[in-house]
Each structure stands twice: as C-alpha cells, then as structure tokens.
Write a protein that holds these residues in place. Structure first.
Motif, PDB file in Angstrom:
ATOM      1  N   GLY A  51      57.452  45.220 115.018  1.00 26.51           N
ATOM      2  CA  GLY A  51      55.996  45.336 114.954  1.00 26.51           C
ATOM      3  C   GLY A  51      55.469  45.829 113.627  1.00 26.51           C
ATOM      4  N   LEU A  52      56.337  46.178 112.680  1.00 26.50           N
ATOM      5  CA  LEU A  52      55.866  46.679 111.389  1.00 26.50           C
ATOM      6  C   LEU A  52      55.066  45.601 110.671  1.00 26.50           C
ATOM      7  CD1 LEU A  52      59.022  48.646 110.188  1.00 26.50           C
ATOM      8  CD2 LEU A  52      56.873  49.590 111.021  1.00 26.50           C
ATOM      9  N   TRP A  53      53.970  46.004 110.072  1.00 26.08           N
ATOM     10  CA  TRP A  53      53.027  45.028 109.504  1.00 26.08           C
ATOM     11  C   TRP A  53      52.294  45.661 108.335  1.00 26.08           C
ATOM     12  CZ3 TRP A  53      47.744  44.026 108.900  1.00 26.08           C
ATOM     13  CH2 TRP A  53      47.390  42.673 108.745  1.00 26.08           C
ATOM     14  N   GLY A  54      51.816  44.846 107.407  1.00 23.13           N
ATOM     15  CA  GLY A  54      51.005  45.352 106.302  1.00 23.13           C
ATOM     16  C   GLY A  54      51.778  46.252 105.373  1.00 23.13           C
ATOM     17  N   LEU A  55      52.891  45.740 104.805  1.00 20.24           N
ATOM     18  CA  LEU A  55      53.755  46.535 103.924  1.00 20.24           C
ATOM     19  C   LEU A  55      54.247  47.793 104.615  1.00 20.24           C
ATOM     20  CD1 LEU A  55      51.810  46.142 100.540  1.00 20.24           C
ATOM     21  CD2 LEU A  55      53.743  44.809 101.401  1.00 20.24           C
ATOM     22  N   CYS A  56      54.563  47.640 105.872  1.00 19.17           N
ATOM     23  CA  CYS A  56      55.106  48.735 106.696  1.00 19.17           C
ATOM     24  C   CYS A  56      54.160  49.932 106.771  1.00 19.17           C
ATOM     25  CB  CYS A  56      56.473  49.194 106.182  1.00 19.17           C
ATOM     26  SG  CYS A  56      57.762  47.932 106.324  1.00 19.17           S
ATOM     27  N   SER A  57      52.858  49.673 106.674  1.00 17.97           N
ATOM     28  CA  SER A  57      51.882  50.758 106.789  1.00 17.97           C
ATOM     29  C   SER A  57      51.191  50.748 108.144  1.00 17.97           C
ATOM     30  CB  SER A  57      50.822  50.634 105.692  1.00 17.97           C
ATOM     31  OG  SER A  57      50.039  49.455 105.886  1.00 17.97           O
ATOM     32  N   LYS A  58      51.410  49.682 108.927  1.00 21.72           N
ATOM     33  CA  LYS A  58      50.745  49.543 110.222  1.00 21.72           C
ATOM     34  C   LYS A  58      51.756  49.056 111.252  1.00 21.72           C
ATOM     35  CE  LYS A  58      46.284  48.417 108.098  1.00 21.72           C
ATOM     36  NZ  LYS A  58      46.790  48.494 106.717  1.00 21.72           N
ATOM     37  N   LEU A  59      51.351  49.183 112.497  1.00 22.16           N
ATOM     38  CA  LEU A  59      52.202  48.745 113.606  1.00 22.16           C
ATOM     39  C   LEU A  59      51.392  47.818 114.489  1.00 22.16           C
ATOM     40  CD1 LEU A  59      55.034  49.243 114.923  1.00 22.16           C
ATOM     41  CD2 LEU A  59      53.888  50.900 116.399  1.00 22.16           C
ATOM     42  N   HIS A  98      61.983  45.697 108.366  1.00 18.39           N
ATOM     43  CA  HIS A  98      61.337  44.753 107.470  1.00 18.39           C
ATOM     44  C   HIS A  98      59.852  44.732 107.778  1.00 18.39           C
ATOM     45  CE1 HIS A  98      61.927  42.570 111.201  1.00 18.39           C
ATOM     46  NE2 HIS A  98      60.977  41.740 110.807  1.00 18.39           N
ATOM     47  N   ASP A  99      59.140  43.997 106.975  1.00 18.72           N
ATOM     48  CA  ASP A  99      57.696  43.916 107.150  1.00 18.72           C
ATOM     49  C   ASP A  99      57.300  42.522 107.619  1.00 18.72           C
ATOM     50  OD1 ASP A  99      54.984  44.908 106.850  1.00 18.72           O
ATOM     51  OD2 ASP A  99      54.826  43.490 105.204  1.00 18.72           O
ATOM     52  N   ASN A 100      56.357  42.466 108.546  1.00 22.24           N
ATOM     53  CA  ASN A 100      55.788  41.192 108.981  1.00 22.24           C
ATOM     54  C   ASN A 100      54.389  41.071 108.396  1.00 22.24           C
ATOM     55  OD1 ASN A 100      57.853  40.150 110.845  1.00 22.24           O
ATOM     56  ND2 ASN A 100      57.427  42.030 111.951  1.00 22.24           N
ATOM     57  N   GLN A 101      54.109  39.946 107.766  1.00 20.44           N
ATOM     58  CA  GLN A 101      52.815  39.773 107.115  1.00 20.44           C
ATOM     59  C   GLN A 101      51.961  38.687 107.752  1.00 20.44           C
ATOM     60  OE1 GLN A 101      51.103  41.333 104.457  1.00 20.44           O
ATOM     61  NE2 GLN A 101      52.559  42.902 105.044  1.00 20.44           N
ATOM     62  N   TYR A 102      52.593  37.656 108.295  1.00 18.46           N
ATOM     63  CA  TYR A 102      51.793  36.545 108.782  1.00 18.46           C
ATOM     64  C   TYR A 102      51.007  36.941 110.032  1.00 18.46           C
ATOM     65  CZ  TYR A 102      56.096  36.048 111.492  1.00 18.46           C
ATOM     66  OH  TYR A 102      57.188  36.301 112.269  1.00 18.46           O
ATOM     67  N   MET A 103      49.830  36.358 110.109  1.00 21.64           N
ATOM     68  CA  MET A 103      48.984  36.570 111.286  1.00 21.64           C
ATOM     69  C   MET A 103      47.923  35.477 111.278  1.00 21.64           C
ATOM     70  SD  MET A 103      46.705  39.839 112.389  1.00 21.64           S
ATOM     71  CE  MET A 103      46.138  40.002 114.073  1.00 21.64           C
ATOM     72  N   THR A 104      47.499  35.073 112.426  1.00 21.56           N
ATOM     73  CA  THR A 104      46.442  34.078 112.494  1.00 21.56           C
ATOM     74  C   THR A 104      45.476  34.427 113.619  1.00 21.56           C
ATOM     75  OG1 THR A 104      45.926  31.730 112.786  1.00 21.56           O
ATOM     76  CG2 THR A 104      47.827  32.581 113.997  1.00 21.56           C
ATOM     77  N   LEU A 105      44.227  34.104 113.403  1.00 22.96           N
ATOM     78  CA  LEU A 105      43.205  34.271 114.444  1.00 22.96           C
ATOM     79  C   LEU A 105      42.945  32.948 115.165  1.00 22.96           C
ATOM     80  CD1 LEU A 105      40.656  36.536 112.521  1.00 22.96           C
ATOM     81  CD2 LEU A 105      42.528  37.225 114.017  1.00 22.96           C
TER      82      LEU A 105
END
Length: 470
Positions: A191-199, A293-300
């Motif tokens: 669930g890490l997201w946004g350069l590992c700054s968010k979940l 690791h970091d997850n960056q992709y996201m779509t609305l």
C-alpha cells in the motif's frame, strides 16, 4: 514612579527569557515575534534532534504573580482578557498559554486550543482557565507536543516488535493449489504510495496481492477466493487498529467503521504516513526487506471489467455451447483504486424488440452483488455467460464464479502481467507528469466498444431503445 512603570515590562521579558531557556534545553525552537503584541508572543517549533518538523504552535506568555489566582497546592487559575480569548479561538495553529511564576521560576502551560475542559465560567459569566502545577515546560511538555502532532518515534526494538505483530496478523484464503496467506505487513508494503510518504488501501489491493502470489505457481489455480465479510472484516479492522495504535498513518477510524459496518462497503483511502510511519518504512528498508517499494500509478477512470450476457436457453450440441435469444446484457466497469463499479444494464422483453437500458449507475461491490443475485435469482445458471475484460481475479469475478456454480481452475499464466487498471493508471500518471512540459507524447489505443455489441449467440445488441423510466 518610573521604576514601577518599568516593572511589568521587566517581568514580561523575564517570562520570555524563561520560555526561551526551557526550549533550548529541549528539542524545541523558540521564535519571538517582533510585531505588535496582538495575543501571540512567539512560536515554538518541534524538532526531532537536529531536524525541524515544521509542526508549530503559537504561544502567549504571561509573567507575574498577578496572573496567578485562586491557587492551591495542585493548581491555580488565570482570568483571560475577553479580546485575547476571542483571538486565540480564531487562530489556525494551536495556541498555548504559558505563565511564568516569578516565585518558583517555573513556566506552566495550558493547551488553550483544546482546553475546553479547563475553561470555566463563574456565576457572573467570568471565564477562568485552570492550570495544573504538574504542567511545566519540561520533557513531559515536549512529549505532549509529540502526541499532539503525532510525532511519536519508535526505537529499533519497537519497530522490530511492530513488524512481528504485522507479520502475525494473517488472512488465509483459497483452496488447494491456490491457497494464499497475506499478512498485514504485506498489505502495508503493497500500500505504500507517493514516494513512500502515504499509505493507500482498497480491497482490490488484496486481490492483486493474491494474483501476484499464485501467478508464479505452475499448473491450474482454483479461483475460490471468497472476499466475504466474515473473513475479511476482522482482518481489515485489526490492521487499521494497528496502524492507528502505533501512530503509523493518519487514518479516519470513524470513516472506516462507517464504511465497513454502516454502508457495508470496503473502505478506500490514501492516508499520510506519520513521522513514525515514514521511519518504520526506512527501518524495513534498512533491515533488508526486499519487497519495500513505492507504488505511484493511480487512475480515477472506470475501465471495462466484465460483460454479463443472459440468454433464454442453453444447449450443448457436439460439445459446442448453443445459446438462445438474449434477454439481458450487463456492462460492468470498475475503478480498483476507489472500489466502485459502474453498471449499465440492457434488457429485451422479446426477441423482436430493441433492448432498453433499465439501469445506469455507479454502485459498490455488495450492492452490485445484491442487484445481480436478486434480478437473476430464477435464471438457470447455464443461461448466464461472463466475458471478462480484465485479469480474472477480483472480488466481483470471484463472487460471480461462486454465484454461478462455476468455481473452475484457470492456468496460472492467465493471472500474469499487469491488469488493465494498472496499465491505464501508469499511462495516465506518465501523461500527467510529462505531458505539460512537452517531453512525452503517447496515444493509448482506443478501447473496444463496451458493451461489446456482438454477442456470443451471434446476435447484435440493439441499443436503440429508450432508457426505461425508473
């Protein structure tokens, strides 16, 4: 006379000096305001060692015996000016009132912004604020500020214990060759997201973790994952509770409870990691957990997920499926990151008539399940055909297979690669980042018409009929 006029100013400076000295002995940065005094004398920024955190409080300093009233061994009262009180309540940052006692040299504090319980009114309506003599500008005050801004930071031993606690919280699902165990630590890392700054969290996160696990196995995978409330809700609730209890992420527990138990939906969120949460990520990286690791992709966007076709009859002739005239076509799109679906339902009363759109709405998982199961409860299961438009492992697809008594095995190769949602989300993000500066140009191939008008029985879906009145 001149001496007495200087006394209040001297006392005031003594109070500010006492506050500055106390901050110098703690990990706190005092900044005095040189503007005209309008209710705030300075600010205090919280530091973690040599690193300022950007977490700031406003401070009003009072010094002198005249401010200390109705005192006992345990407390005393302060009577604020009405204008000051009104100003403090309007501040956009927390306001602390500090009183310097010239007799014992201590500086006492009250968190005015959250001190409604300390604020009292006498019979004449006069407001007083109660100070506890245990609240001094010391390490306990610094610890209070850390809690106020959720700046709790664990030791390596505490992080090790937290890691173990997350690893021991396990959700087990599937059957046979498809059994999968997912830990709360897995859920956190994925669930890490946004350069590992968010979940981030959404139920499809779990489905995708299951898919990534079984896709590496050889042979056939039975798709028997249930995603039912009885198994998942205790696992999710305990996971969210751990995040909150250990000050890992700023999640809204009330909103999650309302989603789970009020709306009967899976919660979705992207929550900022706290300082403790970000340091926990660094701890996991330092101990060599390779999956961090970091997850960056996201779509609305909503993307085609499954097309359901319902027929009047079904026969198996020479091992070939033969369907009669169609009665219903359901086109279901899905946004995995926000965990909601879009349903378009076309119904044809008689073969000679065009189909009429009887439903078009955004809908959540359990409501969509209810819609399908109630609408087609008397339909023979062989008359229902699913045409998957994405990797066939998601909460809805798994439920459809169970509802239709079609819990079959699929080759593990079917579960490999990125899902359509991931691919589209990655492309969307790349365009958002690179498109405005003109360094990248890309064009996604147009998605085929959805629903696909060419049906399995050879008929063409005629959608010229008007939308039915509700």
């Amino acid at each position: 006379m001149a001496l007495s006029a200087r006394q209040p100013a001297k006392q005031g400076r003594a109070g500010v000096i006492a506050v500055e000295q106390a901050c110098n002995e703690l990990d706190l940065i005092w900044r005095s305001l040189i503007e005209e005094d309008v209710g705030v004398d300075g600010t205090i920024e919280i530091a973690l060692g040599e690193f300022p955190t950007g977490k700031i409080i406003g401070v009003q300093v009072k010094s002198g015996r005249s401010y200390i009233r109705s005192k006992t061994e345990a407390l005393f009262k302060f009577y604020p000016d009405k204008d000051d009180l009104d100003y403090w309540r309007k501040l956009s940052i927390p306001l602390f009132l500090l009183i310097h006692h010239p007799g014992d040299g201590n500086v006492y504090w009250v968190d005015v912004s959250s001190a409604s319980s300390e604020e009292q009114h006498d019979q004449d309506g006069v407001v007083s604020i109660t100070f506890s003599k245990t609240n001094k500008l010391d390490k306990a005050f610094e610890a209070y500020l850390h809690g106020r801004f959720d700046l709790t930071v664990y030791s390596c031993d505490q992080y090790a214990a937290l890691r173990k606690e997350l690893e021991e919280l396990v959700h087990r699902d599937g059957s046979g060759h498809g059994i999968v165990e997912v830990t709360a630590l897995d859920l956190f890392v994925e669930g890490l997201w946004g350069l590992c700054s968010k979940l981030q969290f959404h139920s499809s996160l779990l489905a995708d973790m299951i898919r990534k696990t079984v896709r590496e196995r050889d042979g056939q995978i039975p798709i028997t994952y249930t995603f039912n409330r009885a198994g998942l809700y205790p696992f999710f609730s305990t996971y969210f509770s751990l995040l909150a209890r250990h000050h890992i992420a700023l999640i809204d527990a009330a909103d999650i409870s309302e989603s789970l138990y009020g709306k009967l939906e899976y919660p979705t969120f992207i929550a900022p990691l706290t300082t403790n949460g970000r340091r926990f990520v660094k701890y996991l990286q330092a101990v060599g957990l390779p999956r961090v690791h970091d997850n960056q992709y996201m779509t609305l966007s909503l993307h085609p997920h499954v097309q359901i076709e319902v027929y009047a009859s079904f026969d198996l002739i020479d091992d070939q499926a033969r369907f009669g005239p169609y009665s219903d076509v359901l086109a279901i799109s899905f946004n995995a990151y926000l965990d909601y679906y879009h349903l378009s339902h076309w119904h044809r009363a008689r073969p000679e008539q065009p189909a009429v759109e009887v439903a078009r709405q955004n809908i959540h998982y359990h409501a969509l399940r209810d819609y399908i199961s109630i609408r087609f409860k008397d339909t023979p299961k062989n008359n229902v055909l699913f045409r998957h438009r994405d990797i066939p492992l998601s909460p809805l697809i798994c439920w459809l297979m169970d509802w239709n008594n079609d819990r079959h095995e699929v080759p593990s190769s079917w579960l490999r690669g990125r899902s359509g949602t991931e691919t589209m989300g990655f492309a969307d993000e790349m365009m958002a980042i690179l498109g405005p500066i003109g360094v990248a140009t890309t064009r996604e191939p147009p998605e085929p018409s959805f629903p696909n008008p060419h049906l399995a029985n050879g008929e063409y879906l005629d959608r010229s009929g008007a939308i039915a009145e509700p």
